[in-house]
Design an enzyme around this catalytic site. Structure first.
Site, PDB file in Angstrom:
ATOM      1  N   LYS A  65      22.244 -16.015 -19.156  1.00 18.44           N
ATOM      2  CA  LYS A  65      22.155 -17.533 -19.004  1.00 18.44           C
ATOM      3  C   LYS A  65      23.629 -18.201 -19.120  1.00 18.44           C
ATOM      4  O   LYS A  65      24.023 -19.027 -18.695  1.00 18.44           O
ATOM      5  CB  LYS A  65      21.251 -18.118 -20.287  1.00 18.44           C
ATOM      6  CG  LYS A  65      19.748 -17.916 -19.870  1.00 18.44           C
ATOM      7  CD  LYS A  65      19.241 -18.170 -21.081  1.00 18.44           C
ATOM      8  CE  LYS A  65      17.395 -17.854 -20.774  1.00 18.44           C
ATOM      9  NZ  LYS A  65      16.706 -17.857 -22.156  1.00 18.44           N
ATOM     10  N   GLU A 105      10.384 -11.762 -24.237  1.00 19.61           N
ATOM     11  CA  GLU A 105      10.088 -11.226 -23.124  1.00 19.61           C
ATOM     12  C   GLU A 105       9.130  -9.850 -23.514  1.00 19.61           C
ATOM     13  O   GLU A 105       8.915  -9.547 -24.571  1.00 19.61           O
ATOM     14  CB  GLU A 105      11.378 -10.453 -22.391  1.00 19.61           C
ATOM     15  CG  GLU A 105      12.341 -11.632 -22.210  1.00 19.61           C
ATOM     16  CD  GLU A 105      12.016 -12.620 -21.148  1.00 19.61           C
ATOM     17  OE1 GLU A 105      11.429 -12.324 -20.187  1.00 19.61           O
ATOM     18  OE2 GLU A 105      12.372 -13.761 -21.404  1.00 19.61           O
ATOM     19  N   GLY A 155       8.075 -20.528 -24.545  1.00 23.21           N
ATOM     20  CA  GLY A 155       6.773 -20.933 -24.866  1.00 23.21           C
ATOM     21  C   GLY A 155       6.169 -21.296 -23.564  1.00 23.21           C
ATOM     22  O   GLY A 155       6.501 -21.199 -22.616  1.00 23.21           O
TER      23      GLY A 155
END
Ligand code: HSE
Length: 280
Positions: free
Chosen positions: A51, A36, A148
Site C-alpha cells: 500500500k 489475510e 472487516g
C-alpha cells in the site's frame, strides 16, 4: 505517514492498551476477519508495504516499487517494550513512512514508537489513517476502517463501479500513469530519525561510560536514559538500559547498532525502534 493495515493495528492496540500477548491478539484479529487468509503478509508488513508503494507513486509521481520499500513487521515485538514506551510517552504503531524532498524518495514500513500526542497515535483497533503533511496545506489526515467485511465490501464495490463507469465512458486503461520524476532513493546519510534501544548490559563499573562513548564517537546525543535491574533469577548480573537518542542520521544509527552488538559490555541488543512524532 500512515497506518495502512487493520490487522496489525488491531493487534498493537490490544497489546498496548490491554497487555494482551501477541499470539492471542492475532487470533482475535483472525476471528474478526481482519487478517489475510495467511496472516504473514499482514504481520510481516508486506500488505502495508504494497500500500505504501502505491501511495508513494501516486503522491510523488515517481516509480517506487515494492522492492524499494524497507520492511519490518510486528511478529517479534515484546510487551516489555510497550511498557517502556508508556513510561516514555510513546505508542507502538506499524507505520508506513514515505518522504520526498530534493527529488529523492524514501519509503519504509516498520514498528515505530509514536509520540502519544501525534494524531496517528490515537488511531485504534482496525482503523487506518493516512497523515499527509503538505508544503502549503500543512497537516491533513484521512481516517476510516481498514479491514472487516463491510468496509472491504465497500472498497470492492467502489472499484467495480469505477470499472463500469470507465467502460461506459470508453476510458478504461487510458489513465495517464507516466511518472513525472525519475526515481532517486534517499541515501542513509540523508535520512533522519530518533531511535530507541533496549539493551541488556553487564552490571559492572564502567559499563555506562563504554556505552556513552560509542554514541559520543558518532556525535549522537541522548534524549533519555533509563536503567532497571533485570528481575528473573540468574540474570542479576545484568541491567536493562533504555536509550532514547536525539535525531540522527540512519547511517549513524546503523553504525552505533553494530558497535553495540560487538562491544563486550552489552550482552544483547534486545530491541530498537524508530521514534516519530514531532509535528512539522
Ligand atoms: N488484511 C488487510 C488489513 C485487509 O488487515 O488491513 C485490508 O487490506
Amino acid at each position: 505517514m500512515g497506518i495502512v493495515n487493520g490487522t496489525t493495528n488491531y493487534i498493537l492496540t490490544k497489546m498496548d492498551d490491554e497487555g494482551v500477548p501477541y499470539d492471542d491478539a492475532l487470533k482475535e484479529a483472525q476471528e474478526l476477519g481482519f487478517a489475510e487468509a495467511d496472516p504473514t503478509a499482514d504481520v510481516e508488513g508486506l500488505d502495508a508495504a504494497r500500500k505504501m508503494a502505491i501511495l508513494a507513486r501516486l503522491a510523488f509521481s515517481t516509480p517506487v516499487d515494492l522492492n524499494d520499500v524497507e520492511v519490518s513487521g510486528i511478529s517479534d515485538l515484546e510487551l516489555t517494550d510497550f511498557q517502556y514506551g508508556k513510561k516514555l510517552g510513546f505508542t507502538m504503531k506499524l507505520i508506513g513512512i514515505a518522504n520526498f524532498d530534493n527529488n529523492q524518495v524514501e519509503v519504509s514500513v516498520q514498528p515505530v514508537f509514536l509520540k502519544s500526542d501525534h494524531p496517528l497515535a490515537n488511531v485504534k483497533n482496525e482503523y487506518n489513517a493516512v497523515y499527509v503533511n503538505g508544503e502549503a496545506v500543512g497537516e491533513t489526515m484521512f481516517y476510516g476502517p481498514g479491514a472487516g467485511s463491510l468496509p472491504t465490501a465497500t472498497a470492492v464495490m467502489s472499484d467495480v463501479v469505477s470499472v463500469i463507469k470507465n467502460k461506459l465512458l470508453g476510458v478504461n486503461g487510458h489513465r495517464f500513469t507516466k511518472p513525472r520524476f525519475e526515481k532517486v532513493l534517499k541515501k542513509p546519510e540523508n535520512r533522519y530519525g530518533q531511535f530507541y534501544f533496549r539493551l541488556h548490559v553487564k552490571d559492572e563499573v564502567g559499563a555506562f561510560t563504554t556505552i556513552s562513548s560509542l554514541f559520543n564517537q558518532l556525535n549522537i546525543s541522548f534524549e533519555r536514559i533509563l536503567q532497571a535491574p533485570i528481575k528473573p533469577e540468574n540474570r542479576n548480573e545484568l541491567a536493562e538500559v533504555i536509550v532514547v537518542t536525539h535525531e540522527t542520521s540512519l547511517d549513524k544509527f546503523k553504525k552505533v547498532l553494530e558497535d553495540l552488538q560487538n562491544v563486550e559490555v552489552v550482552e544483547e541488543v534486545k530491541s530498537y525502534f524508530r521514534i516519530e512524532g514531532d509535528v512539522e
